[in-house]
Design a protein around this motif. Sequence first.
Motif, short mmCIF file in Angstrom:
data_model
loop_
_atom_site.label_atom_id
_atom_site.label_comp_id
_atom_site.label_asym_id
_atom_site.label_seq_id
_atom_site.Cartn_x
_atom_site.Cartn_y
_atom_site.Cartn_z
N PHE A 6 31.95 93.42 -64.28
CA PHE A 6 32.45 92.39 -65.17
C PHE A 6 31.36 92.07 -66.20
O PHE A 6 30.50 91.23 -65.96
N GLU A 7 31.42 92.75 -67.33
CA GLU A 7 30.36 92.65 -68.34
C GLU A 7 30.18 91.22 -68.84
O GLU A 7 29.06 90.79 -69.13
N GLU A 8 31.25 90.48 -68.96
CA GLU A 8 31.16 89.13 -69.52
C GLU A 8 30.44 88.17 -68.58
O GLU A 8 29.94 87.13 -69.01
N HIS A 9 30.38 88.49 -67.28
CA HIS A 9 29.69 87.63 -66.32
C HIS A 9 28.60 88.38 -65.55
O HIS A 9 27.96 87.81 -64.68
N ARG A 10 28.40 89.67 -65.87
CA ARG A 10 27.34 90.47 -65.27
C ARG A 10 27.40 90.47 -63.74
O ARG A 10 26.40 90.27 -63.05
N VAL A 11 28.59 90.72 -63.22
CA VAL A 11 28.78 90.84 -61.78
C VAL A 11 29.43 92.18 -61.49
O VAL A 11 30.36 92.60 -62.20
N ALA A 12 28.94 92.88 -60.48
CA ALA A 12 29.52 94.16 -60.06
C ALA A 12 30.21 93.98 -58.71
O ALA A 12 29.78 93.19 -57.87
N VAL A 13 31.29 94.73 -58.52
CA VAL A 13 32.07 94.68 -57.29
C VAL A 13 32.25 96.10 -56.77
O VAL A 13 32.67 96.99 -57.52
N THR A 14 31.93 96.31 -55.51
CA THR A 14 32.12 97.64 -54.92
C THR A 14 32.89 97.51 -53.61
O THR A 14 32.44 96.82 -52.68
N LEU A 43 35.41 100.69 -63.36
CA LEU A 43 36.28 99.95 -64.27
C LEU A 43 35.51 98.77 -64.86
O LEU A 43 34.81 98.05 -64.16
N PHE A 44 35.67 98.57 -66.19
CA PHE A 44 35.07 97.44 -66.89
C PHE A 44 36.19 96.52 -67.38
O PHE A 44 36.72 96.72 -68.47
N PRO A 64 40.03 95.38 -54.14
CA PRO A 64 40.06 96.42 -55.17
C PRO A 64 39.92 97.82 -54.57
O PRO A 64 39.31 97.99 -53.52
N LYS A 65 40.46 98.79 -55.26
CA LYS A 65 40.25 100.19 -54.87
C LYS A 65 39.21 100.86 -55.76
O LYS A 65 38.63 101.87 -55.39
N ILE A 66 38.99 100.28 -56.95
CA ILE A 66 38.06 100.85 -57.92
C ILE A 66 36.86 99.92 -58.07
O ILE A 66 37.03 98.71 -58.24
N PRO A 67 35.63 100.43 -58.02
CA PRO A 67 34.47 99.58 -58.31
C PRO A 67 34.57 99.03 -59.73
O PRO A 67 35.10 99.70 -60.63
N MET A 68 34.04 97.83 -59.92
CA MET A 68 34.17 97.17 -61.22
C MET A 68 32.86 96.52 -61.63
O MET A 68 32.08 96.09 -60.79
N LEU A 83 27.25 114.47 -44.82
CA LEU A 83 26.81 113.08 -44.73
C LEU A 83 28.00 112.13 -44.79
O LEU A 83 28.83 112.20 -45.71
N ASP A 84 28.10 111.23 -43.82
CA ASP A 84 29.16 110.22 -43.79
C ASP A 84 28.65 108.99 -44.53
O ASP A 84 27.93 108.16 -43.98
N VAL A 85 28.98 108.89 -45.84
CA VAL A 85 28.45 107.81 -46.67
C VAL A 85 29.56 107.04 -47.38
O VAL A 85 29.31 106.29 -48.31
N GLU A 86 30.81 107.23 -46.95
CA GLU A 86 31.97 106.59 -47.58
C GLU A 86 32.04 106.96 -49.07
O GLU A 86 32.26 106.11 -49.94
N TRP A 87 31.86 108.23 -49.35
CA TRP A 87 31.86 108.78 -50.70
C TRP A 87 33.26 108.71 -51.30
O TRP A 87 34.23 109.16 -50.70
N GLN A 88 33.37 108.12 -52.49
CA GLN A 88 34.66 108.00 -53.16
C GLN A 88 34.48 108.26 -54.65
O GLN A 88 33.43 107.96 -55.22
#
Length: 422
Positions: free
Chosen positions: A300-308, A139-140, A294-298, A129-134
């Motif tokens: 941000f607990e203090e603002h409850r935002v996720a980055v992928t 990171l928090f 970014p290279k690592i998903p993150m 499956l080509d799903v861009e698996w990494q």
Amino acid sequence: MSRRAIVVGGGVIGAACAHYLNLTDWDVTVVERKEFGSGAAHANCGLISPSHVLPIPQPGVIAKSLKGMLFPNSPFAIKPRLDIALWSWLFQFARHCNQRDMLESGETLQRMLNSSRLLYDELIANESLDVEWQTEGVLFPFLHQDGMEHFAETDRLLREHFGLGAVRYDGAELSKLEPALKPELAGGWHYTADAHLKPDKLMSAWKVRLEERGVTIREHHEFLGFGEPAPHNGSSSSHGATRVVTSKGEFEADAFVVATGAWTPLLNQSLGCRVPIQPGKGYSMTMARPKICPKIPMIFEEHRVAVTPWPSGYRLGSIMEFAGYDATLDPKKMAMLRAGAAHYLHEPSAEPVVEEWFGWRPMTPDSLPIIDRCPNFNNVYLAAGHNMLGVSMAPVTGKLIAEMMNGQTPHVPIEPMSLKRF
């Protein structure tokens, strides 16, 4: 003669159930009211997170959430309304906000997440499956030192009770690990066992593979009920369904799986039982990769935002809004995603924005999914209520459903996920 199964719901849980049933020689049909993969799995952040063992109901979470709701930019909101099911759900949620229930639920979540993490490795390798698996982990990062130290208590709990521990980075060490972060942050915690994929690519690739294996996928078939009515409430009798009735016809089968996510409570009458799931509305914004990406998903607990980040794009996601099935996209929520990420990243967003999206997460009061046989049918199975971990727990759920339907001993104990617990 092969056994026939119908999976109601073409989301990530339905896809996983169809996959593992098909591998064990069931003749599988998936019926989906819209397009396959168009639900909550379409545009979430795609994290596969063995580190996310702690359930949402925890000691102190109610006071913290109520305090946050006093601010207009809170990532958590409840739309005031007279809704008995919502207030019953909130009462049950409050009952689970204690240390004992948190740890017990965490043990089940850890079994599920660890199994799914291994199954993803097998699935992606075996099915190509080509799903861009990494496998960069999650990171928090934290803006403030008090946030770092508060999370240190969480990390200590995860180490002591679950054998999970993060790598701690203080001050400038963090921006060396992840140069996309601003250098003035207090630090961060890196859970290295986590992975991520692009969920829309997962669903499109899985659809192709399922159809190649002989699974029939019927889109735009709204489920209307079972061919045999359920007994009246309170009856101890149980019988088998013979067919599903959809907006485009009826289809017979030997067994059925209901994997309808946040929409499951709307099927209570057809199921003949009450399913305590509330739709938790979440938002995401998908765009081109920033120049400093970014290279690592993150998270941000203090603002409850996720980055992928993915090779093909970049996504911000967050928000937990209990607003029923409200189908409006609030531009203020999108602005909150950008603003939250801007505290941490050199380039929090980029153009063009490819998609602004919302979807409903299927939230249960204790953060555990419901994986069980429907009490009013002896051949209808429920696989729903995965909260914010549907993509993470999809493979293990599909395998458990196949084991149950094949009369095998489930490889993960399913008693804690029984509908009877409510």
